[in-house]
Design a protein around this motif. Structure first.
Motif, PDB file in Angstrom:
ATOM      1  N   ASN A  20       0.790  -1.228   0.000  1.00 37.41           N
ATOM      2  CA  ASN A  20       0.000   0.000   0.000  1.00 37.41           C
ATOM      3  C   ASN A  20       0.824   1.281   0.000  1.00 37.41           C
ATOM      4  O   ASN A  20       0.250   2.370  -0.134  1.00 37.41           O
ATOM      5  CB  ASN A  20      -0.927   0.005   1.229  1.00 37.41           C
ATOM      6  N   ASP A  21       2.115   1.170   0.183  1.00 35.64           N
ATOM      7  CA  ASP A  21       2.952   2.376   0.221  1.00 35.64           C
ATOM      8  C   ASP A  21       4.393   1.992  -0.085  1.00 35.64           C
ATOM      9  O   ASP A  21       4.674   0.859  -0.489  1.00 35.64           O
ATOM     10  CB  ASP A  21       2.840   3.071   1.586  1.00 35.64           C
ATOM     11  N   ASN A  22       5.315   2.931   0.117  1.00 35.47           N
ATOM     12  CA  ASN A  22       6.719   2.654  -0.200  1.00 35.47           C
ATOM     13  C   ASN A  22       7.537   2.384   1.051  1.00 35.47           C
ATOM     14  O   ASN A  22       8.751   2.564   1.057  1.00 35.47           O
ATOM     15  CB  ASN A  22       7.328   3.819  -0.988  1.00 35.47           C
ATOM     16  N   GLN A  23       6.868   1.919   2.104  1.00 31.54           N
ATOM     17  CA  GLN A  23       7.535   1.584   3.363  1.00 31.54           C
ATOM     18  C   GLN A  23       7.285   0.128   3.695  1.00 31.54           C
ATOM     19  O   GLN A  23       6.142  -0.306   3.802  1.00 31.54           O
ATOM     20  CB  GLN A  23       7.008   2.488   4.479  1.00 31.54           C
ATOM     21  N   GLY A  24       8.357  -0.637   3.884  1.00 34.12           N
ATOM     22  CA  GLY A  24       8.212  -2.071   4.061  1.00 34.12           C
ATOM     23  C   GLY A  24       7.820  -2.515   5.451  1.00 34.12           C
ATOM     24  O   GLY A  24       7.104  -3.495   5.614  1.00 34.12           O
TER      25      GLY A  24
END
Length: 411
Positions: A380-384
Motif C-alpha cells: 500500500n505504500d513505499n515503506q516495508g
C-alpha cells in the motif's frame, strides 16, 4: 619558437593520454553494479554513519547479481546538507546504480532532488521523515516513520498515567526534529483539553527558516543541529511550565545521541523527575554509551525499528554472523537494508529480466515478502516495515519495557 611548439605538442600528447584514463576511473564497469551512500563518518553523528556503513558492507560484501559484482561506494557528509550535495554529486559522477542507506533527514532533503533529476533510486535511507513517504517515485523505505515511533511511545505513556498536558519535547531544529514533533501533534489531536497545545505547536510550525526563533512558544525546547548547547531548550520547556502552571512529566526527544544525552543529564542535574523517550535515529548504541558516560541510569525509553539484537530470526542470526562485535541496532538496520536491496536485484535476475533501476524498484513496490523471518509489505505504500518496539534503559542496556518499569518511575 620551435621549442615552444615542441613543448605544446608534448602537453597535448600527455592530455590525450591521461584524460581518457582519468575518465575511465569513473566510467561504468560492465562487470559491476555500483551502489552509493552518503553519511556522517567524521562529524558528531559519525556513530550513526559508521554503524549504517558497517551493516551495508556486511550485507553486500563479495555479493554478485548474476555475473556482476556488487561494489559499495561511500562518501562522508558530516551530517551537513552542503557537504551532502558535494558528496552526492561526486558519487553520481561514478555511474552509480542506486543510493542506499543515506543517514539523516536534512541531508535527505539535500540529496533527493539530485537523485530524482538523474532518476537514481533512494533505497532504505536511515530516516523516518515523512519527506520520503507518500510513494515518491524511486524512493523505497525499510523503516517505520518518526511519526509512528512518537505515536507509539506517547500512547504507551498515556496508558501508564501520563496525561496529554504533561507531554513536552526536546527536538533538533530542522526537518528531522519537526517531523517528530508533527508526530506528537498528531497523537495529541483528539485528546480532550489540549487544544492549546496543538495551537502552540502550529505556531512553531509556522516559523520559517533555519534561524527562526522557535523556543519559548510551546512545550518544546529546540537545539541547533551539530550543537551541544542544551540550556536554551531546557529553559524553553521551563517557560512553558511556568506559563501553564503545570509540570511536564514525559519528554519526547528527537535529536542526536550526544545532544539528547547531554539534555537528559542537564535536566537531571536540575532535579527534574521527567521520563524521556528517544526515536531510533538517535542511535541506540551510541546513546547508551553517552548516557553511561554521564551516569544516567534510568527513566529513558527508546523506540527501535529493527528486531531485538538477541532475536533468533534468521535475518538477525545472519547479521550477527556477518557483523560480529559490530552488531548493533544501527548496523542491523544497515544489514537489513542491504539484504532487502540484494533480494530485489536477485529476484529480477532470477526472472530473466534486465537488472536495471526500474525493474529493481518494481521488484519491491507493491510486493510483500519475508526477509529472513522479518515481514516486509510494500502493498500500500513505499515503506516495508511498521515495526516499532519500545525499550527501556535497564542495567546499562536496552531491555523490553513492561508495566513494572513504568510503575517504578511513578514513585
Amino acid at each position: 619558437m620551435n621549442n615552444k611548439k615542441s613543448i605544446l605538442r608534448q602537453l597535448v600528447w600527455v592530455a590525450l593520454c591521461v584524460l581518457p584514463c582519468l575518465g575511465q576511473a569513473d566510467s561504468a564497469n560492465p562487470n559491476e553494479i555500483r551502489l552509493a551512500t552518503s553519511l556522517d563518518l567524521q562529524g558528531q553523528s559519525k556513530g550513526l554513519g559508521t554503524g549504517m556503513l558497517s551493516g551495508l558492507e556486511a550485507a553486500l560484501k563479495d555479493k554478485q547479481v548474476g555475473t556482476k559484482q556488487i561494489k559499495l561506494l561511500s562518501e562522508n557528509d558530516n551530517y551537513s546538507p552542503p557537504k551532502t550535495v558535494e558528496a552526492v554529486n561526486k558519487l553520481l559522477s561514478q555511474d552509480v546504480f542506486a543510493f542506499v542507506g543515506n543517514v539523516g533527514t536534512p541531508t535527505a532533503v539535500a540529496a533527493l532532488p539530485l537523485l530524482a533529476e538523474k532518476k537514481v533510486p533512494a533505497i532504505g535511507f536511515f530516516t523516518g521523515a515523512e519527506l520520503l513517504r507518500g510513494n515518491q517515485e524511486g524512493v523505497i523505505n525499510y523503516r517505520a516513520s518518526y511519526s509512528q515511533e512518537v505515536k507509539s511511545v506517547v500512547q504507551e505513556a498515556f496508558q501508564n498515567g501520563y496525561g496529554p498536558a504533561s507531554i513536552c519535547a526536546y527536538v533538533q531544529d530542522d526537518a528531522y526534529g519537526l517531523s517528530g514533533l508533527k508526530g506528537l501533534k498528531d497523537v495529541l489531536v483528539g485528546e480532550q483539553g489540549v487544544n492549546f497545545i496543538a495551537e502552540a505547536l502550529d505556531k512553531i510550525f509556522q516559523q520559517q527558516g533555519d534561524d527562526a526563533q522557535r523556543n519559548g512558544i510551546g512545550p518544546v525546547g529546540f537545539y541547533k543541529r551539530n550543537s551541544l548547547a542544551v540550556r536554551d531548550a531546557y529553559d524553553s520547556i521551563k517557560t512553558w511550565e511556568a506559563k501553564q502552571g503545570r509540570a511536564c512529566r514525559f519528554v519526547v526527544t528527537v535529536g542526536s545521541y550526544e545532544s539528547v544525552a547531554r539534555f537528559i543529564t542537564y535536566a537531571q542535574s536540575k532535579k527534574e523527575s521527567w521520563v524521556y523517550s528517544a526515536v531510533s535515529f538517535t542511535g541506540a548504541d551510541n546513546l547508551l554509551q553517552q548516557l553511561s558516560n554521564f551516569g544516567v541510569k534510568d527513566r529513558v525509553l527508546m523506540t527501535q525499528v529493527v528486531p531485538p539484537l538477541d532475536s533468533s530470526l534468521p535475518i538477525v542470526n545472519d547479521a550477527r554472523a556477518a557483523l560480529g562485535d559490530k552488531l548493533g541496532y544501527v548496523s542491523l538496520e544497515g544489514y537489513i537494508v542491504g539484504r532487502m536491496l540484494l533480494k530485489a536485484m536477485d529476484d529480477v535476475s532470477a526472472a530473466g529480466k534486465e537488472v536495471n533501476r526500474e525493474n529493481v524498484v518494481a521488484a519491491l513496490r507493491g510486493q510483500h515478502f519475508d526477509l529472513g523471518g522479518l515481514p516486509l509489505d510494500f502493498s500500500n505504500d513505499n515503506q516495508g516495515s511498521d515495526l516499532v518496539i519500545t525499550t527501556a534503559l535497564v542495567n546499562n542496556k536496552w531491555a523490553p519495557v513492561d508495566s513494572a518499569t513504568w510503575k517504578g518511575w511513578s514513585k
